[in-house]
Motif scaffolding. Structure first.
Motif, PDB file in Angstrom:
ATOM      1  N   ILE A 230       0.856  -1.200   0.000  1.00  0.00           N
ATOM      2  CA  ILE A 230       0.000   0.000   0.000  1.00  0.00           C
ATOM      3  C   ILE A 230       0.889   1.246   0.000  1.00  0.00           C
ATOM      4  O   ILE A 230       1.814   1.366   0.817  1.00  0.00           O
ATOM      5  CB  ILE A 230      -0.913   0.026   1.251  1.00  0.00           C
ATOM      6  N   ASP A 231       0.557   2.127  -0.877  1.00  0.00           N
ATOM      7  CA  ASP A 231       1.377   3.328  -1.076  1.00  0.00           C
ATOM      8  C   ASP A 231       1.531   4.130   0.226  1.00  0.00           C
ATOM      9  O   ASP A 231       0.536   4.512   0.871  1.00  0.00           O
ATOM     10  CB  ASP A 231       0.689   4.201  -2.147  1.00  0.00           C
ATOM     11  N   GLY A 232       2.778   4.378   0.599  1.00  0.00           N
ATOM     12  CA  GLY A 232       3.056   5.235   1.754  1.00  0.00           C
ATOM     13  C   GLY A 232       2.758   4.593   3.101  1.00  0.00           C
ATOM     14  O   GLY A 232       2.934   5.225   4.151  1.00  0.00           O
ATOM     15  N   ILE A 233       2.279   3.376   3.126  1.00  0.00           N
ATOM     16  CA  ILE A 233       1.934   2.718   4.396  1.00  0.00           C
ATOM     17  C   ILE A 233       2.949   1.629   4.739  1.00  0.00           C
ATOM     18  O   ILE A 233       3.535   1.634   5.817  1.00  0.00           O
ATOM     19  CB  ILE A 233       0.503   2.111   4.332  1.00  0.00           C
ATOM     20  N   ASN A 234       3.138   0.713   3.805  1.00  0.00           N
ATOM     21  CA  ASN A 234       4.022  -0.418   4.107  1.00  0.00           C
ATOM     22  C   ASN A 234       4.973  -0.722   2.956  1.00  0.00           C
ATOM     23  O   ASN A 234       5.537  -1.811   2.886  1.00  0.00           O
ATOM     24  CB  ASN A 234       3.199  -1.668   4.443  1.00  0.00           C
ATOM     25  N   ASP A 235       5.092   0.239   2.009  1.00  0.00           N
ATOM     26  CA  ASP A 235       5.914  -0.040   0.826  1.00  0.00           C
ATOM     27  C   ASP A 235       7.321   0.578   0.935  1.00  0.00           C
ATOM     28  O   ASP A 235       8.081   0.557  -0.037  1.00  0.00           O
ATOM     29  CB  ASP A 235       5.220   0.446  -0.467  1.00  0.00           C
ATOM     30  N   GLY A 236       7.657   1.102   2.108  1.00  0.00           N
ATOM     31  CA  GLY A 236       9.003   1.662   2.296  1.00  0.00           C
ATOM     32  C   GLY A 236      10.028   0.539   2.415  1.00  0.00           C
ATOM     33  O   GLY A 236       9.740  -0.508   3.010  1.00  0.00           O
ATOM     34  N   VAL A 237      11.212   0.775   1.877  1.00  0.00           N
ATOM     35  CA  VAL A 237      12.224  -0.287   1.953  1.00  0.00           C
ATOM     36  C   VAL A 237      12.707  -0.504   3.389  1.00  0.00           C
ATOM     37  O   VAL A 237      13.364  -1.502   3.668  1.00  0.00           O
ATOM     38  CB  VAL A 237      13.417  -0.030   0.990  1.00  0.00           C
ATOM     39  N   ASP A 238      12.316   0.398   4.313  1.00  0.00           N
ATOM     40  CA  ASP A 238      12.650   0.153   5.728  1.00  0.00           C
ATOM     41  C   ASP A 238      11.949  -1.099   6.263  1.00  0.00           C
ATOM     42  O   ASP A 238      12.369  -1.676   7.265  1.00  0.00           O
ATOM     43  CB  ASP A 238      12.266   1.377   6.580  1.00  0.00           C
ATOM     44  N   GLN A 239      10.858  -1.516   5.606  1.00  0.00           N
ATOM     45  CA  GLN A 239      10.179  -2.746   6.033  1.00  0.00           C
ATOM     46  C   GLN A 239      10.937  -4.012   5.602  1.00  0.00           C
ATOM     47  O   GLN A 239      10.754  -5.087   6.174  1.00  0.00           O
ATOM     48  CB  GLN A 239       8.755  -2.803   5.429  1.00  0.00           C
ATOM     49  N   VAL A 240      11.771  -3.857   4.583  1.00  0.00           N
ATOM     50  CA  VAL A 240      12.382  -5.031   3.948  1.00  0.00           C
ATOM     51  C   VAL A 240      13.246  -5.862   4.909  1.00  0.00           C
ATOM     52  O   VAL A 240      13.080  -7.087   4.965  1.00  0.00           O
ATOM     53  CB  VAL A 240      13.145  -4.613   2.674  1.00  0.00           C
ATOM     54  N   PRO A 241      14.165  -5.251   5.696  1.00  0.00           N
ATOM     55  CA  PRO A 241      14.981  -6.094   6.581  1.00  0.00           C
ATOM     56  C   PRO A 241      14.128  -6.872   7.584  1.00  0.00           C
ATOM     57  O   PRO A 241      14.419  -8.024   7.887  1.00  0.00           O
ATOM     58  CB  PRO A 241      15.879  -5.079   7.312  1.00  0.00           C
ATOM     59  N   HIS A 242      13.056  -6.248   8.084  1.00  0.00           N
ATOM     60  CA  HIS A 242      12.178  -6.931   9.045  1.00  0.00           C
ATOM     61  C   HIS A 242      11.436  -8.090   8.365  1.00  0.00           C
ATOM     62  O   HIS A 242      11.298  -9.174   8.920  1.00  0.00           O
ATOM     63  CB  HIS A 242      11.162  -5.943   9.625  1.00  0.00           C
ATOM     64  N   ARG A 269      -2.724   2.085  -4.462  1.00  0.00           N
ATOM     65  CA  ARG A 269      -1.718   1.161  -4.998  1.00  0.00           C
ATOM     66  C   ARG A 269      -0.421   1.932  -5.263  1.00  0.00           C
ATOM     67  O   ARG A 269      -0.463   3.021  -5.852  1.00  0.00           O
ATOM     68  CB  ARG A 269      -2.263   0.601  -6.314  1.00  0.00           C
ATOM     69  N   PRO A 270       0.720   1.411  -4.858  1.00  0.00           N
ATOM     70  CA  PRO A 270       1.975   2.115  -5.149  1.00  0.00           C
ATOM     71  C   PRO A 270       2.277   2.096  -6.648  1.00  0.00           C
ATOM     72  O   PRO A 270       1.767   1.236  -7.370  1.00  0.00           O
ATOM     73  CB  PRO A 270       3.043   1.316  -4.402  1.00  0.00           C
ATOM     74  N   SER A 271       3.118   3.020  -7.069  1.00  0.00           N
ATOM     75  CA  SER A 271       3.501   3.052  -8.482  1.00  0.00           C
ATOM     76  C   SER A 271       4.264   1.782  -8.834  1.00  0.00           C
ATOM     77  O   SER A 271       4.810   1.095  -7.949  1.00  0.00           O
ATOM     78  CB  SER A 271       4.414   4.251  -8.741  1.00  0.00           C
ATOM     79  N   ALA A 272       4.332   1.501 -10.127  1.00  0.00           N
ATOM     80  CA  ALA A 272       5.068   0.308 -10.582  1.00  0.00           C
ATOM     81  C   ALA A 272       6.519   0.392 -10.133  1.00  0.00           C
ATOM     82  O   ALA A 272       7.128  -0.618  -9.737  1.00  0.00           O
ATOM     83  CB  ALA A 272       4.962   0.198 -12.098  1.00  0.00           C
ATOM     84  N   THR A 273       7.074   1.614 -10.127  1.00  0.00           N
ATOM     85  CA  THR A 273       8.475   1.772  -9.716  1.00  0.00           C
ATOM     86  C   THR A 273       8.655   1.398  -8.246  1.00  0.00           C
ATOM     87  O   THR A 273       9.591   0.685  -7.885  1.00  0.00           O
ATOM     88  CB  THR A 273       8.913   3.240  -9.915  1.00  0.00           C
TER      89      THR A 273
END
Ligand code: SF4
Length: 319
Positions: A230-242, A269-273
């Protein structure tokens, strides 16, 4: 049955029904995903989605067809991004109402399937409702659908998805069949999950991962994390290591599903990028992840949307 007296027919029909779901709407996407809106005997609506593995579905049967079925009318768990929970919880489906979603779809397509085969080969319990909140009826339905004398759908081809009901996950680990488990994760930290999934305040990620480990100690097969991006909610790469850490600990595959916009909700929906960047970061961390090109984006595919639309139509007609 033409060979029994009318009185007996009336008596039988007061005790038994042939199907507890009636097709109200069938909506197909250009990529062949099909969504069904069913009316139940008390006038409530639920949805199922048929997802063929191969686009050759129209014309010749491909070998794998997955049906996503509902287990409740509405949902009490109130995930903020979800259309199914928008109008709260109405009731649990009975075992027959879960089974009839499968049988009714098979009946609709029976002419396309030859050689005594059945259409539905895989089931995902991921439609409207929290399946494990309707535990007994769900298990009754699945045990029947799994039986050789019934739909004969292999237990490992049935995936139960939960938003994280810890006691029921532990209970599920004690039943004998090898159903697959999927966790609707949608956030890899408590901070993010707390914002969008109220269940996380009761069963935090640490309680959830402990429960999944208990499940895994008793069952074979890997589990899946469903992660709606979800755009701006959980699509940040800061979530990736967790997410990578959780996936490593629980040996979980990760399904990234770009959000389907829901009328009346502010999530996007987040952008394709952004989708690609998130995926790349996950793959770089060695996570087994797939980015699902949402097959039903153009048919109100977010679960619960067809039902909401139908209820709005009824309201505007004064019904
Ligand atoms: S995501 Fe699942 S558990 Fe959450 S409100 Fe929707 S149907 Fe209920």
């Amino acid at each position: 049955m033409g060979n029994i007296p009318d009185g007996l027919k009336r008596k039988l029909s007061s005790y038994f029904t042939f199907s507890s779901v009636k097709l109200v709407r069938k909506q197909g996407a250009i990529d062949t995903t099909l969504k069904f809106l069913w009316k139940l005997s008390d006038g409530q609506y639920v949805e199922s989605v048929l997802i063929p593995a191969s686009p050759s579905f129209y014309g010749e049967a491909s070998d794998r067809h997955t049906l996503c079925v509902s287990t409740q009318v509405g949902c009490a768990y109130g995930c903020k991004f979800c259309a199914s929970g928008l109008e709260g919880f109405k009731r649990n489906l009975k075992p027959g109402e879960v089974i009839d979603q499968v049988l009714a779809v098979e009946t609709l397509f029976k002419k396309r399937v030859s050689g005594g085969k059945r259409l539905i080969t895989n089931l995902v319990i991921m439609g409207m409702g929290e399946p494990l909140a309707n535990y007994d009826n769900l298990l009754d339905a699945l045990n029947i659908l799994n039986s050789k004398w019934s739909a004969n759908i292999g237990a490992r081809k049935i995936t139960i998805s939960t938003s994280g009901l810890v006691p029921q996950i532990i209970k599920l680990s004690d039943q004998p069949r090898q159903y697959r488990l999927a966790i609707s994760l949608h956030g890899a930290t408590d901070e993010v999950r707390d914002k969008i999934m109220p269940i996380n305040r009761k069963y935090s990620l640490s309680k959830l991962t402990d429960a999944v480990e208990i499940y895994q100690s008793k069952k074979k097969g890997s589990i899946t994390f469903e992660y709606i991006l979800i755009d701006g909610i959980n699509d940040g790469v800061d979530q990736v290591p967790h997410l990578a850490m959780l996936s490593d600990r629980l040996r979980a595959k990760v399904n990234i599903i770009p959000y389907n916009n829901v009328e009346g909700l502010r999530y996007k929906r987040p952008s394709a990028t952004s989708q690609e960047s998130f995926m790349k970061a996950l793959i770089d961390k060695g996570v087994r992840a797939t980015l699902r090109r949402e097959k039903g984006h153009d048919i109100d595919a977010a679960c619960g949307q067809l039902r909401l639309r139908k209820e709005k139509e009824l309201d505007s007609n004064g019904n």
